[in-house]
Design an enzyme around this catalytic site. Structure first.
Site, short mmCIF file in Angstrom:
data_model
loop_
_atom_site.label_atom_id
_atom_site.label_comp_id
_atom_site.label_asym_id
_atom_site.label_seq_id
_atom_site.Cartn_x
_atom_site.Cartn_y
_atom_site.Cartn_z
N SER A 172 4.06 -1.67 5.47
CA SER A 172 2.96 -1.53 6.58
C SER A 172 2.05 -2.77 6.60
O SER A 172 1.73 -3.37 5.46
CB SER A 172 1.88 -0.45 6.17
OG SER A 172 2.60 0.70 5.97
N SER B 1 7.56 -0.21 0.46
CA SER B 1 6.31 0.60 0.84
C SER B 1 6.94 1.40 1.87
O SER B 1 7.64 2.22 1.77
CB SER B 1 5.17 -0.30 1.14
OG SER B 1 4.08 0.48 1.09
N GLN B 2 6.26 1.60 3.21
CA GLN B 2 6.83 2.38 4.27
C GLN B 2 8.28 1.83 4.60
O GLN B 2 8.86 2.50 4.93
CB GLN B 2 5.94 1.86 5.52
CG GLN B 2 6.36 2.95 6.62
CD GLN B 2 5.77 2.97 7.86
OE1 GLN B 2 5.97 3.28 8.90
NE2 GLN B 2 4.44 2.14 7.87
N ASP C 189 1.61 2.14 -9.82
CA ASP C 189 1.70 2.26 -8.40
C ASP C 189 1.66 3.98 -7.83
O ASP C 189 2.55 4.61 -7.78
CB ASP C 189 3.23 1.67 -7.79
CG ASP C 189 2.93 1.63 -6.34
OD1 ASP C 189 2.17 2.09 -5.88
OD2 ASP C 189 3.82 1.06 -5.77
N HIS D 32 1.33 -1.51 -6.90
CA HIS D 32 1.88 -1.70 -5.67
C HIS D 32 2.20 -3.10 -5.18
O HIS D 32 2.86 -3.46 -4.23
CB HIS D 32 1.13 -0.87 -4.68
CG HIS D 32 1.98 -0.56 -3.40
ND1 HIS D 32 3.08 0.28 -3.46
CD2 HIS D 32 1.77 -0.84 -1.99
CE1 HIS D 32 3.59 0.25 -2.25
NE2 HIS D 32 2.89 -0.35 -1.51
#
Ligand code: NAG
Length: 247
Positions: free
Chosen positions: A50, A129-130, A184, A197
């Site tokens: 993101s 991530s996303q 994370d 993260h």
């Protein structure tokens, strides 16, 4: 919603970090080598995290592309980011799939393009991530022939790690490797971004080696690999910055 705001704060930190310098000598934050028409032995399809720039982002995307090119040869690897309808906006993290249907369709489109344009190429993929949710929601739903071309997938900071049991639904576990730092929070079913993260560039060499092994074992014997290391470093720790933010 609140946690999405936290994701944003830390994503902004990422884009200012020294890690970004890494891309200067190699792959930039946008790479369209497949869409530009190149068929190479290996096609690497990546979905960024993101708020990351371009279609490759500025952290593990370009770094993983570069690592593959360093090992296999620049001319042997085409790197393609998932751009277009995948916007990488923060709010979409909160959707049931962890991203939008349009993003999943965009990812599927890249795999279909690789297959139709370069049927003899070996495809590997990754997401952060996303972007990990984008891969997780698209790879296992590909047409059988298209999926058979996808030899390996690495996911960094996988936002659906807990929900999907450290795997990609309907895609072989021995062709999947998840990098989830124990600290994370997104790996343990929340959207809490912690310091863990933001550490995944250190995992890039191991991730690239995993993909290279999948590529070479696919070359020689088809699917004889016995490695199964998905989610090996996952954990459900929820400490770190989450505490700092009062979660
Ligand atoms: C995990 O994240 C922490 C920061 O929370 C970092 O210090 C550590 O080096 C990371 N571990 C790995 C294996 O990357």
């Amino acid at each position: 919603m609140f946690s999405a705001i936290v994701l944003g704060l830390l994503a902004a930190t990422v884009s200012c970090s020294p890690i970004q310098q890494r891309q200067l000598g190699g792959t930039s934050s946008t790479s369209d080598e497949l869409q530009n028409g190149d068929c190479r032995d290996v096609i690497f399809i990546f979905a960024r995290g993101s708020t990351e720039p371009g279609n490759m982002g500025a952290t593990v995307g370009p770094a993983t592309c570069d690592a593959l090119k360093e090992s296999l040869g620049d001319d042997a690897v085409a790197c393609q980011g998932v751009g277009g309808a995948y916007l990488g906006d923060l709010g979409s993290n909160a959707l049931p799939d962890g991203t939008t249907q349009a993003a999943l369709d965009e990812s599927t489109k890249m795999f279909n393009l690789a297959s139709s344009q370069c049927p003899n190429a070996k495809v590997v993929a990754s997401g952060y991530s996303q972007g990990a949710a984008v891969m997780a929601g698209s790879v296992g739903k590909l047409d059988a022939a298209v999926m058979a071309q996808v030899k390996g997938v690495v996911l960094y900071g996988y936002t659906k790690n807990l929900q999907n049991g450290g795997a990609i639904p309907d895609y072989p576990e021995d062709q999947t490797k998840v990098f989830c730092n124990a600290s994370d929070g997104v790996c343990s079913g929340t959207l809490m971004v912690t310091a863990g993260h933001l550490t995944y560039t250190t995992d890039v060499p191991e991730a690239a080696s995993f993909l290279e092994e999948k590529i070479s074992s696919a070359t020689s014997t088809g699917s004889s690999s016995t490695t199964s290391s998905a989610a090996s470093s996952s954990s459900s720790s929820a400490s770190g910055l989450g505490g700092l933010f009062g979660f």
